[in-house]
Design a protein around this motif. Sequence first.
Motif, PDB file in Angstrom:
ATOM      1  N   ALA A  21       0.877  -1.178   0.000  1.00 24.25           N
ATOM      2  CA  ALA A  21       0.000   0.000   0.000  1.00 24.25           C
ATOM      3  C   ALA A  21       0.908   1.219   0.000  1.00 24.25           C
ATOM      4  N   ASP A  53       0.032   9.871   9.253  1.00 24.50           N
ATOM      5  CA  ASP A  53      -1.411   9.760   9.079  1.00 24.50           C
ATOM      6  C   ASP A  53      -1.760   8.994   7.802  1.00 24.50           C
ATOM      7  N   PHE A  99      -1.007   5.425   8.261  1.00 22.64           N
ATOM      8  CA  PHE A  99      -2.097   4.837   9.053  1.00 22.64           C
ATOM      9  C   PHE A  99      -3.263   4.450   8.143  1.00 22.64           C
ATOM     10  N   SER A 100      -3.692   5.383   7.298  1.00 20.26           N
ATOM     11  CA  SER A 100      -4.850   5.136   6.430  1.00 20.26           C
ATOM     12  C   SER A 100      -4.578   3.984   5.464  1.00 20.26           C
ATOM     13  N   SER A 113      -4.384   0.684   7.490  1.00 19.69           N
ATOM     14  CA  SER A 113      -5.697   0.363   8.040  1.00 19.69           C
ATOM     15  C   SER A 113      -6.617  -0.230   6.968  1.00 19.69           C
ATOM     16  N   SER A 114      -6.569   0.349   5.777  1.00 17.62           N
ATOM     17  CA  SER A 114      -7.419  -0.146   4.684  1.00 17.62           C
ATOM     18  C   SER A 114      -7.068  -1.580   4.324  1.00 17.62           C
ATOM     19  N   ILE A 115      -5.787  -1.881   4.307  1.00 22.20           N
ATOM     20  CA  ILE A 115      -5.362  -3.249   3.966  1.00 22.20           C
ATOM     21  C   ILE A 115      -5.771  -4.228   5.075  1.00 22.20           C
ATOM     22  N   ILE A 121      -8.281  -4.048   7.071  1.00 16.85           N
ATOM     23  CA  ILE A 121      -9.731  -4.281   7.015  1.00 16.85           C
ATOM     24  C   ILE A 121     -10.097  -5.119   5.793  1.00 16.85           C
ATOM     25  N   ALA A 122      -9.367  -4.919   4.709  1.00 15.94           N
ATOM     26  CA  ALA A 122      -9.661  -5.691   3.487  1.00 15.94           C
ATOM     27  C   ALA A 122      -9.351  -7.174   3.671  1.00 15.94           C
ATOM     28  N   GLN A 161      -5.631   0.044  16.329  1.00 18.90           N
ATOM     29  CA  GLN A 161      -7.055   0.288  16.083  1.00 18.90           C
ATOM     30  C   GLN A 161      -7.769  -1.008  15.691  1.00 18.90           C
ATOM     31  N   ASN A 175     -14.864  -1.041   8.353  1.00 23.45           N
ATOM     32  CA  ASN A 175     -14.346  -0.150   7.299  1.00 23.45           C
ATOM     33  C   ASN A 175     -15.065   1.200   7.304  1.00 23.45           C
ATOM     34  N   ASN A 210     -13.443   3.038   9.862  1.00 21.66           N
ATOM     35  CA  ASN A 210     -12.112   3.400   9.367  1.00 21.66           C
ATOM     36  C   ASN A 210     -12.180   4.623   8.460  1.00 21.66           C
ATOM     37  N   VAL A 251     -12.974   7.700  10.637  1.00 17.51           N
ATOM     38  CA  VAL A 251     -11.808   8.125  11.432  1.00 17.51           C
ATOM     39  C   VAL A 251     -10.804   8.838  10.516  1.00 17.51           C
ATOM     40  N   ALA A 252     -10.560   8.229   9.344  1.00 20.11           N
ATOM     41  CA  ALA A 252      -9.594   8.826   8.409  1.00 20.11           C
ATOM     42  C   ALA A 252     -10.082  10.193   7.931  1.00 20.11           C
ATOM     43  N   LEU A 309      -9.935  14.566  10.296  1.00 15.87           N
ATOM     44  CA  LEU A 309      -9.180  15.812  10.124  1.00 15.87           C
ATOM     45  C   LEU A 309      -9.705  16.598   8.915  1.00 15.87           C
ATOM     46  N   ASP A 326      -7.666  18.442   0.036  1.00 21.38           N
ATOM     47  CA  ASP A 326      -8.708  17.428   0.274  1.00 21.38           C
ATOM     48  C   ASP A 326      -9.988  18.077   0.802  1.00 21.38           C
ATOM     49  N   GLN A 332     -13.237  10.180   0.743  1.00 28.00           N
ATOM     50  CA  GLN A 332     -12.528   9.236   1.611  1.00 28.00           C
ATOM     51  C   GLN A 332     -12.875   7.796   1.250  1.00 28.00           C
ATOM     52  N   THR A 392     -10.119   5.102   0.105  1.00 26.29           N
ATOM     53  CA  THR A 392      -9.970   3.841   0.838  1.00 26.29           C
ATOM     54  C   THR A 392     -10.206   2.654  -0.094  1.00 26.29           C
ATOM     55  N   ILE A 411      -7.205   1.926  -2.250  1.00 26.96           N
ATOM     56  CA  ILE A 411      -6.124   1.244  -1.503  1.00 26.96           C
ATOM     57  C   ILE A 411      -6.501  -0.222  -1.289  1.00 26.96           C
ATOM     58  N   MET A 412      -7.755  -0.460  -0.897  1.00 29.21           N
ATOM     59  CA  MET A 412      -8.176  -1.838  -0.609  1.00 29.21           C
ATOM     60  C   MET A 412      -8.093  -2.726  -1.851  1.00 29.21           C
ATOM     61  N   TYR A 459      -3.765   8.493  -8.468  1.00 31.51           N
ATOM     62  CA  TYR A 459      -3.752   9.932  -8.757  1.00 31.51           C
ATOM     63  C   TYR A 459      -4.718  10.255  -9.899  1.00 31.51           C
TER      64      TYR A 459
END
Lengths: 334, 332
Positions: free
Chosen positions: A207, A214, A217-218, A221-223, A225-226, A252, B43, B46, B49-50, B53, B250, B280, B284, B287-288, B297
Amino acid sequence: MKISKIIALMLGLVLISTMLFGCGSNTADNGKKKVVIAGIYKAGDQVWFINEGKAAEKMAKDMGAADFLFIDAKMNPDTYLQAVDNVITQKVDGVITCIPDQKLSKAITDKLKAANIPVIAADDALQDENGTKLAPWVGINAYKIGQTNGEWMANYAMKNGLDKDPQAAVLILTMDTVSSCVPRTDGEQSKFKELVPAFPDNKIFKADYNGETDKGFSAASSIFIAHPEIKKWLVMSGNEEGAVGAVRALEQAGIDRSSCVIGLGGYLAKDEFKKDYSAMQAATYFASDDVGGISAKELMEYILTKKEIPMETAVDAKIVTRENYQDVMGEYAK
Amino acid sequence: MNGQGNKLPLNFLRGDNIVLIMALMVIVLLFSLFNSNYASGSNIINILVAASLTGLIAIGETYLIIAGMIDMSVPSVAAFASVMAAVLLQNGFGIVLTIVFAIVAGLMVGYVNALLVNKIKLQAFIATLATMSIVRGFAYIICDGKPVYIMDSTFINIGKEEILGVPIPVIILMLAFLIFGLILAKTRFGRNVYVIGGNKVAARLAGLNPERINSVLFMITGALSALGGIILAARMNSGQPASCVGVDFDAITGAVLGGTAFTGGTGTIFGTLLGVLIMQSFNTGLIMLNVPIFWQYVARGALLVIALTFDYFRKKNREKKLLRESMAAMAK
């Protein structure tokens, strides 16, 4: 006096004082030319380069340099090129640099050579497409740093039976948009696979993140959970910040006690080691002062005495853990 | 002017928002097809939380964009507040004082931004670019450039403890969206924000004081950015001076995705919440699914282009509607 005038006055004072403190002549009061060294670092806001710059500055000044210009290239090749042009214009006596993109190496060495300014590469070498060094280099090979991490993680996996555990997987947090960090994660993966060849490829996940905690972390975290079937993660990353992000993501997810993270640099790992428990169980430590100090020493010796700079000066990388980090890191463990 | 939602108690299911909700559902459905864990409770948490901010900062940016301004200093304020909180805790300050001081710092930066815009008449973009650099510099100065670790377990709990299964950062985020959504939609102050964004001259003629409203908006944005930084510090167990880079992009993208028009005068906080969640969830999901970073990008840029195209057509529809209404009024 109106508030707008007060603000304008304050801004004016800041500008004037910046100019007064920031500018100066390259000639000392006694007429003798002052030695000025420029340190241009790819990420001058990161702890590693801040420490490296400070060590280089101390060494250069101890050896008689009048000034050390610390310049942050902000991971931006364009900003980096501007910085190089700037120091050429200022006619500095030598440049220590860590380049944000090694493909710029030839252009940079040519520019500095034309200006007759000696250059020494720190951390990431100035090299051509074949890997041949174009200027002297001090540091640790990025690929070898990665290999050190990969080796430690492979041994950890085998020692704890995770190499054959169906609930175990590897996560590599990559920084593929930062070319000089790519060899680190490549080295981590290749060494791990070399030592644990039977580890299934479909259990090595990647990833990407941008080098910030941060974002690490994101991504992590995504991996996690996946893949809820994986309960034991072995995490390696492109820098120390990403490793800390992965530690927080494991916490987490509630699987930090069964997982393991290895850091890269040691400058954040030391604080993880101070906690009662952290999934960060080791880090590859290499002293930024060594790289900073040696690079400045070799450059100053060349400027002052024309002593030839060796083309390669390697600095040792060591694995630090909760048990040995204070002994190995010394004052940097604080 | 659009988006006040005065007719119903919570008029968030307007046409634009329904489209956004559908877009969010399509994203969730699409990614769930490829990874069954995408729509899982963990998720969703997740993603929230992400987004904590970005979401907090997006609230402030929405207010400012509606009023015809923007704040580029927010990443630096968040980073500064995170470091300041860590430094104060390390020096023995209590949690309450630490949080108060960090938020006051955010308020002060907001006040300086407002001064530069109101008194020196700098454009908000330029003024906040300058403070962005200054505040980032101070973030490095107060910690000598090094991350400051936080050992205070009570403070760290702000970042990881849960109430009824919902993490505290998510609760804070949702409360902020609710409170600031209601202020924007239901109060005179909220209506004034739309008015000054729609037409500053007309607002002044109507007896409003745009400078005063600007000041409040910049201070709200500064305080929310600082709050975001405090939560980030609690989540990461450290204050990091180099953090939060790009969070302004963002947040603004989230606001625009949610229907806030760059021309001012239009937008809702609920729309921004949807925009931030879409963004978000999309990130996510990429990435997953292990989409290569360079393609990520491309995908993010494409999402923004879609949002801006959508905004363009929405604006054209609004203009047509206004024209029709004017013609009808003249005919009478």
